[in-house]
Design an enzyme around this catalytic site. Structure first.
Site, PDB file in Angstrom:
ATOM      1  N   SER A   1       0.855  -1.198   0.000  1.00 37.55           N
ATOM      2  CA  SER A   1       0.000   0.000   0.000  1.00 37.55           C
ATOM      3  C   SER A   1       0.883   1.237   0.000  1.00 37.55           C
ATOM      4  CB  SER A   1      -0.893   0.017   1.244  1.00 37.55           C
ATOM      5  OG  SER A   1      -1.348   1.336   1.479  1.00 37.55           O
TER       6      SER A   1
ATOM      7  N   ASP B   1      -4.953   3.008  -2.369  1.00 35.21           N
ATOM      8  CA  ASP B   1      -6.040   3.422  -1.487  1.00 35.21           C
ATOM      9  C   ASP B   1      -6.625   4.744  -1.959  1.00 35.21           C
ATOM     10  OD1 ASP B   1      -6.033   1.361   0.572  1.00 35.21           O
ATOM     11  OD2 ASP B   1      -4.012   2.065   1.010  1.00 35.21           O
TER      12      ASP B   1
ATOM     13  N   HIS C   1      -8.299  -0.082  -4.125  1.00 36.35           N
ATOM     14  CA  HIS C   1      -9.215  -0.152  -2.977  1.00 36.35           C
ATOM     15  C   HIS C   1      -9.958   1.176  -2.904  1.00 36.35           C
ATOM     16  CE1 HIS C   1      -9.411  -0.400   1.757  1.00 36.35           C
ATOM     17  NE2 HIS C   1     -10.608  -0.352   1.207  1.00 36.35           N
TER      18      HIS C   1
ATOM     19  N   GLY D   1      -8.973   4.599   6.431  1.00 36.57           N
ATOM     20  CA  GLY D   1      -8.723   6.042   6.351  1.00 36.57           C
ATOM     21  C   GLY D   1      -7.257   6.414   6.484  1.00 36.57           C
TER      22      GLY D   1
ATOM     23  N   GLY E   1      -3.018   5.050   7.264  1.00 35.98           N
ATOM     24  CA  GLY E   1      -2.011   4.024   7.477  1.00 35.98           C
ATOM     25  C   GLY E   1      -1.447   4.131   8.889  1.00 35.98           C
ATOM     26  N   GLY E   2      -0.676   3.134   9.262  1.00 37.65           N
ATOM     27  CA  GLY E   2       0.057   3.202  10.521  1.00 37.65           C
ATOM     28  C   GLY E   2      -0.748   2.904  11.776  1.00 37.65           C
TER      29      GLY E   2
ATOM     30  N   ASP F   1      -6.115  -5.842   5.443  1.00 39.68           N
ATOM     31  CA  ASP F   1      -5.560  -4.509   5.187  1.00 39.68           C
ATOM     32  C   ASP F   1      -5.605  -3.703   6.473  1.00 39.68           C
ATOM     33  OD1 ASP F   1      -4.799  -2.108   4.069  1.00 39.68           O
ATOM     34  OD2 ASP F   1      -6.588  -1.874   2.823  1.00 39.68           O
TER      35      ASP F   1
ATOM     36  N   GLY G   1       1.472  -1.434   4.385  1.00 37.80           N
ATOM     37  CA  GLY G   1       1.840  -0.061   4.061  1.00 37.80           C
ATOM     38  C   GLY G   1       3.058   0.403   4.819  1.00 37.80           C
TER      39      GLY G   1
HETATM   40  C1  DX5 Z   1      -6.224   2.093   5.381  1.00 37.77           C
HETATM   41  C2  DX5 Z   1      -5.713   1.598   4.052  1.00 37.77           C
HETATM   42  C3  DX5 Z   1      -4.548   0.685   4.152  1.00 37.77           C
HETATM   43  C4  DX5 Z   1      -3.340   1.268   4.830  1.00 37.77           C
HETATM   44  C5  DX5 Z   1      -2.449   0.176   5.302  1.00 37.77           C
HETATM   45  O1  DX5 Z   1      -7.443   2.737   5.203  1.00 37.77           O
HETATM   46  O2  DX5 Z   1      -6.745   0.902   3.370  1.00 37.77           O
HETATM   47  O3  DX5 Z   1      -4.213   0.137   2.885  1.00 37.77           O
HETATM   48  O4  DX5 Z   1      -2.627   2.141   4.021  1.00 37.77           O
HETATM   49  O5  DX5 Z   1      -1.385   0.767   5.992  1.00 37.77           O
HETATM   50  P1  DX5 Z   1      -0.660   0.068   7.220  1.00 37.77           P
HETATM   51  O6  DX5 Z   1      -0.025  -1.178   6.695  1.00 37.77           O
HETATM   52  O7  DX5 Z   1       0.309   1.092   7.656  1.00 37.77           O
HETATM   53  O8  DX5 Z   1      -1.717  -0.234   8.252  1.00 37.77           O
HETATM   54 ZN    ZN Z   2      -6.340  -0.357   1.535  1.00 37.73          ZN
END
Ligand code: DX5
Ligand code: ZN
Length: 215
Positions: free
Chosen positions: A8, A34, A66, A142, A144-145, A172, A194
Protein backbone atom coordinates in the site's frame (compact mmCIF):
# COMPACT_ATOMS: atom_id res chain seq x y z
CA UNK A 1 -2.97 -21.61 -1.06
CA UNK A 2 -1.49 -18.79 -3.10
CA UNK A 3 -0.10 -16.16 -0.70
CA UNK A 4 0.31 -12.63 -2.01
CA UNK A 5 1.79 -9.46 -0.56
CA UNK A 6 0.38 -6.11 -1.68
CA UNK A 7 2.28 -2.91 -1.00
CA UNK A 8 0.00 0.00 0.00
CA UNK A 9 1.58 3.26 -1.16
CA UNK A 10 -0.47 5.42 1.23
CA UNK A 11 2.52 5.98 3.51
CA UNK A 12 5.07 6.34 0.74
CA UNK A 13 6.95 9.62 0.26
CA UNK A 14 4.67 11.24 -2.35
CA UNK A 15 7.43 13.53 -3.58
CA UNK A 16 9.43 10.42 -4.51
CA UNK A 17 6.50 8.20 -5.37
CA UNK A 18 7.78 6.91 -8.71
CA UNK A 19 11.12 5.95 -7.23
CA UNK A 20 9.57 4.28 -4.21
CA UNK A 21 7.11 2.25 -6.28
CA UNK A 22 9.92 1.12 -8.59
CA UNK A 23 11.78 -0.05 -5.49
CA UNK A 24 8.97 -2.37 -4.34
CA UNK A 25 7.45 -3.61 -7.61
CA UNK A 26 10.05 -6.38 -8.14
CA UNK A 27 9.46 -7.76 -4.63
CA UNK A 28 5.70 -7.70 -4.08
CA UNK A 29 2.80 -9.43 -5.83
CA UNK A 30 0.48 -6.44 -6.03
CA UNK A 31 0.51 -2.65 -5.69
CA UNK A 32 -2.41 -1.63 -3.44
CA UNK A 33 -3.86 1.80 -4.16
CA UNK A 34 -6.04 3.42 -1.49
CA UNK A 35 -8.44 5.86 -3.10
CA UNK A 36 -10.14 8.08 -0.49
CA UNK A 37 -12.68 10.83 -1.09
CA UNK A 38 -12.89 12.61 2.27
CA UNK A 39 -16.56 11.54 2.52
CA UNK A 40 -16.59 7.79 2.99
CA UNK A 41 -13.47 8.15 5.12
CA UNK A 42 -11.96 11.17 6.89
CA UNK A 43 -9.03 11.48 4.54
CA UNK A 44 -8.30 12.38 0.91
CA UNK A 45 -5.58 10.48 -0.90
CA UNK A 46 -5.31 10.38 -4.71
CA UNK A 47 -7.34 9.44 -7.74
CA UNK A 48 -7.32 8.24 -11.32
CA UNK A 49 -4.15 10.03 -12.62
CA UNK A 50 -1.99 8.28 -10.03
CA UNK A 51 -3.33 4.90 -11.12
CA UNK A 52 -2.72 5.61 -14.80
CA UNK A 53 0.79 6.89 -14.07
CA UNK A 54 1.70 3.74 -12.20
CA UNK A 55 0.22 1.59 -14.96
CA UNK A 56 2.27 3.45 -17.59
CA UNK A 57 5.48 3.01 -15.62
CA UNK A 58 4.83 -0.66 -14.74
CA UNK A 59 2.88 -2.36 -17.52
CA UNK A 60 3.06 -5.79 -15.86
CA UNK A 61 2.37 -4.85 -12.24
CA UNK A 62 -0.81 -6.15 -10.65
CA UNK A 63 -2.75 -3.07 -9.50
CA UNK A 64 -5.25 -3.62 -6.69
CA UNK A 65 -7.44 -0.53 -6.33
CA UNK A 66 -9.22 -0.15 -2.98
CA UNK A 67 -12.02 2.38 -3.31
CA UNK A 68 -12.80 4.07 0.00
CA UNK A 69 -15.31 6.36 -1.62
CA UNK A 70 -19.02 6.96 -1.49
CA UNK A 71 -20.83 6.18 -4.79
CA UNK A 72 -18.21 3.67 -6.01
CA UNK A 73 -20.45 2.76 -8.97
CA UNK A 74 -19.89 6.27 -10.36
CA UNK A 75 -16.09 6.02 -10.46
CA UNK A 76 -15.16 2.34 -10.69
CA UNK A 77 -15.13 2.33 -14.49
CA UNK A 78 -12.50 5.08 -14.56
CA UNK A 79 -10.19 3.00 -12.41
CA UNK A 80 -10.76 0.01 -14.68
CA UNK A 81 -10.02 2.11 -17.78
CA UNK A 82 -6.78 3.36 -16.22
CA UNK A 83 -5.47 -0.14 -15.77
CA UNK A 84 -6.54 -1.61 -12.43
CA UNK A 85 -6.48 -5.41 -12.41
CA UNK A 86 -8.52 -5.71 -9.23
CA UNK A 87 -11.10 -3.24 -7.94
CA UNK A 88 -12.58 -3.51 -4.46
CA UNK A 89 -15.31 -1.29 -2.98
CA UNK A 90 -17.01 -1.12 0.40
CA UNK A 91 -20.26 -2.91 1.13
CA UNK A 92 -21.08 0.04 3.42
CA UNK A 93 -20.86 2.47 0.48
CA UNK A 94 -23.53 0.99 -1.77
CA UNK A 95 -26.91 -0.70 -1.72
CA UNK A 96 -26.17 -2.29 -5.07
CA UNK A 97 -23.11 -4.42 -4.56
CA UNK A 98 -24.37 -7.11 -6.93
CA UNK A 99 -24.60 -4.64 -9.81
CA UNK A 100 -21.08 -3.29 -9.42
CA UNK A 101 -19.52 -6.71 -8.83
CA UNK A 102 -21.01 -8.04 -12.07
CA UNK A 103 -20.07 -4.88 -13.99
CA UNK A 104 -16.47 -5.19 -12.85
CA UNK A 105 -16.27 -8.80 -13.93
CA UNK A 106 -17.84 -7.96 -17.28
CA UNK A 107 -15.19 -5.27 -17.69
CA UNK A 108 -12.55 -7.97 -17.29
CA UNK A 109 -11.17 -7.16 -13.85
CA UNK A 110 -11.30 -9.06 -10.57
CA UNK A 111 -14.11 -7.81 -8.36
CA UNK A 112 -13.99 -7.49 -4.62
CA UNK A 113 -16.03 -6.31 -1.67
CA UNK A 114 -14.58 -4.68 1.44
CA UNK A 115 -16.04 -4.80 4.94
CA UNK A 116 -15.22 -2.40 7.78
CA UNK A 117 -14.32 -3.85 11.19
CA UNK A 118 -17.84 -3.61 12.66
CA UNK A 119 -19.62 -5.00 9.58
CA UNK A 120 -20.83 -8.59 9.89
CA UNK A 121 -18.98 -10.55 7.22
CA UNK A 122 -21.98 -12.85 6.73
CA UNK A 123 -23.72 -9.95 4.97
CA UNK A 124 -21.74 -10.73 1.83
CA UNK A 125 -22.95 -14.36 1.69
CA UNK A 126 -25.87 -13.69 -0.71
CA UNK A 127 -23.45 -12.40 -3.38
CA UNK A 128 -20.52 -14.71 -2.70
CA UNK A 129 -20.48 -16.22 -6.17
CA UNK A 130 -19.99 -12.79 -7.74
CA UNK A 131 -16.79 -11.89 -5.97
CA UNK A 132 -13.20 -12.83 -6.65
CA UNK A 133 -11.92 -11.27 -3.47
CA UNK A 134 -13.13 -10.25 -0.03
CA UNK A 135 -11.13 -7.55 1.74
CA UNK A 136 -11.48 -7.57 5.50
CA UNK A 137 -10.37 -4.27 7.05
CA UNK A 138 -8.20 -5.02 10.05
CA UNK A 139 -8.19 -1.32 11.08
CA UNK A 140 -10.80 1.40 10.57
CA UNK A 141 -10.23 2.63 7.01
CA UNK A 142 -8.72 6.04 6.35
CA UNK A 143 -5.16 6.10 7.59
CA UNK A 144 -2.01 4.02 7.48
CA UNK A 145 0.06 3.20 10.52
CA UNK A 146 -2.75 2.02 12.82
CA UNK A 147 -2.70 -1.07 15.04
CA UNK A 148 -4.21 -4.36 13.90
CA UNK A 149 -7.56 -5.17 15.58
CA UNK A 150 -7.20 -8.68 17.06
CA UNK A 151 -10.96 -9.43 16.96
CA UNK A 152 -10.69 -9.49 13.16
CA UNK A 153 -9.02 -12.92 13.36
CA UNK A 154 -12.37 -14.48 14.22
CA UNK A 155 -13.95 -12.69 11.28
CA UNK A 156 -11.30 -13.98 8.87
CA UNK A 157 -11.99 -17.52 10.11
CA UNK A 158 -15.73 -17.06 9.55
CA UNK A 159 -15.08 -15.71 6.06
CA UNK A 160 -12.78 -18.56 5.05
CA UNK A 161 -15.26 -21.17 6.33
CA UNK A 162 -18.03 -19.45 4.36
CA UNK A 163 -16.13 -18.89 1.09
CA UNK A 164 -13.89 -21.95 0.79
CA UNK A 165 -10.57 -21.74 -1.02
CA UNK A 166 -11.76 -20.28 -4.34
CA UNK A 167 -11.94 -16.65 -3.19
CA UNK A 168 -9.02 -14.45 -2.12
CA UNK A 169 -9.33 -13.21 1.44
CA UNK A 170 -7.34 -10.00 1.76
CA UNK A 171 -6.45 -8.19 4.97
CA UNK A 172 -5.56 -4.51 5.19
CA UNK A 173 -4.32 -2.51 8.16
CA UNK A 174 -1.67 -3.09 10.78
CA UNK A 175 -0.06 -6.01 8.94
CA UNK A 176 3.64 -6.43 9.77
CA UNK A 177 6.12 -9.15 10.71
CA UNK A 178 4.35 -9.64 14.07
CA UNK A 179 0.75 -9.94 12.78
CA UNK A 180 1.10 -11.63 9.39
CA UNK A 181 1.40 -15.19 10.69
CA UNK A 182 -1.81 -14.90 12.73
CA UNK A 183 -3.89 -13.58 9.84
CA UNK A 184 -2.48 -16.30 7.62
CA UNK A 185 -3.43 -18.97 10.19
CA UNK A 186 -6.94 -17.51 10.40
CA UNK A 187 -7.36 -17.97 6.64
CA UNK A 188 -6.18 -14.81 4.85
CA UNK A 189 -4.06 -15.18 1.71
CA UNK A 190 -3.56 -11.59 0.46
CA UNK A 191 -1.70 -9.27 2.82
CA UNK A 192 -1.70 -5.51 2.32
CA UNK A 193 1.23 -3.81 3.96
CA UNK A 194 1.84 -0.06 4.06
CA UNK A 195 3.92 1.52 6.79
CA UNK A 196 5.93 -1.62 7.56
CA UNK A 197 7.34 -1.47 4.03
CA UNK A 198 7.42 2.27 3.29
CA UNK A 199 8.60 3.26 6.76
CA UNK A 200 11.88 1.42 6.20
CA UNK A 201 14.92 2.30 4.12
CA UNK A 202 15.43 -1.24 2.84
CA UNK A 203 11.96 -2.06 1.51
CA UNK A 204 13.02 -5.31 -0.14
CA UNK A 205 14.34 -6.57 3.20
CA UNK A 206 10.98 -5.79 4.84
CA UNK A 207 9.17 -7.84 2.20
CA UNK A 208 11.63 -10.70 2.79
CA UNK A 209 10.85 -10.55 6.53
CA UNK A 210 7.16 -10.87 5.75
CA UNK A 211 7.69 -13.82 3.39
CA UNK A 212 9.82 -15.55 6.03
CA UNK A 213 6.83 -15.41 8.40
CA UNK A 214 4.62 -16.98 5.75
CA UNK A 215 6.91 -20.02 5.30
C1 DX5 B 1 -6.22 2.09 5.38
C2 DX5 B 1 -5.71 1.60 4.05
C3 DX5 B 1 -4.55 0.68 4.15
C4 DX5 B 1 -3.34 1.27 4.83
C5 DX5 B 1 -2.45 0.18 5.30
O1 DX5 B 1 -7.44 2.74 5.20
O2 DX5 B 1 -6.75 0.90 3.37
O3 DX5 B 1 -4.21 0.14 2.89
O4 DX5 B 1 -2.63 2.14 4.02
O5 DX5 B 1 -1.38 0.77 5.99
P1 DX5 B 1 -0.66 0.07 7.22
O6 DX5 B 1 -0.02 -1.18 6.70
O7 DX5 B 1 0.31 1.09 7.66
O8 DX5 B 1 -1.72 -0.23 8.25
ZN1 ZN C 1 -6.34 -0.36 1.53
Amino acid sequence: MNYKIGASILNADFLRLGEQIAEVVPHVDEIHLDVMDGVFVDNISFGVPVVSGIRAAHPDAVIDTHLMISRPHQYAKDFVAMGSNIVTFHLEATDHAYVLLTQLREAGVSAGLVVNPATDVRLIEPVREYLDRLLIMTVEPGFGGQSFIPAMLRKIETARAMLGDGVDIEVDGGINDRTIADVKSAGANVFVVGSFIFGADDKAAQVRRLRDRLD
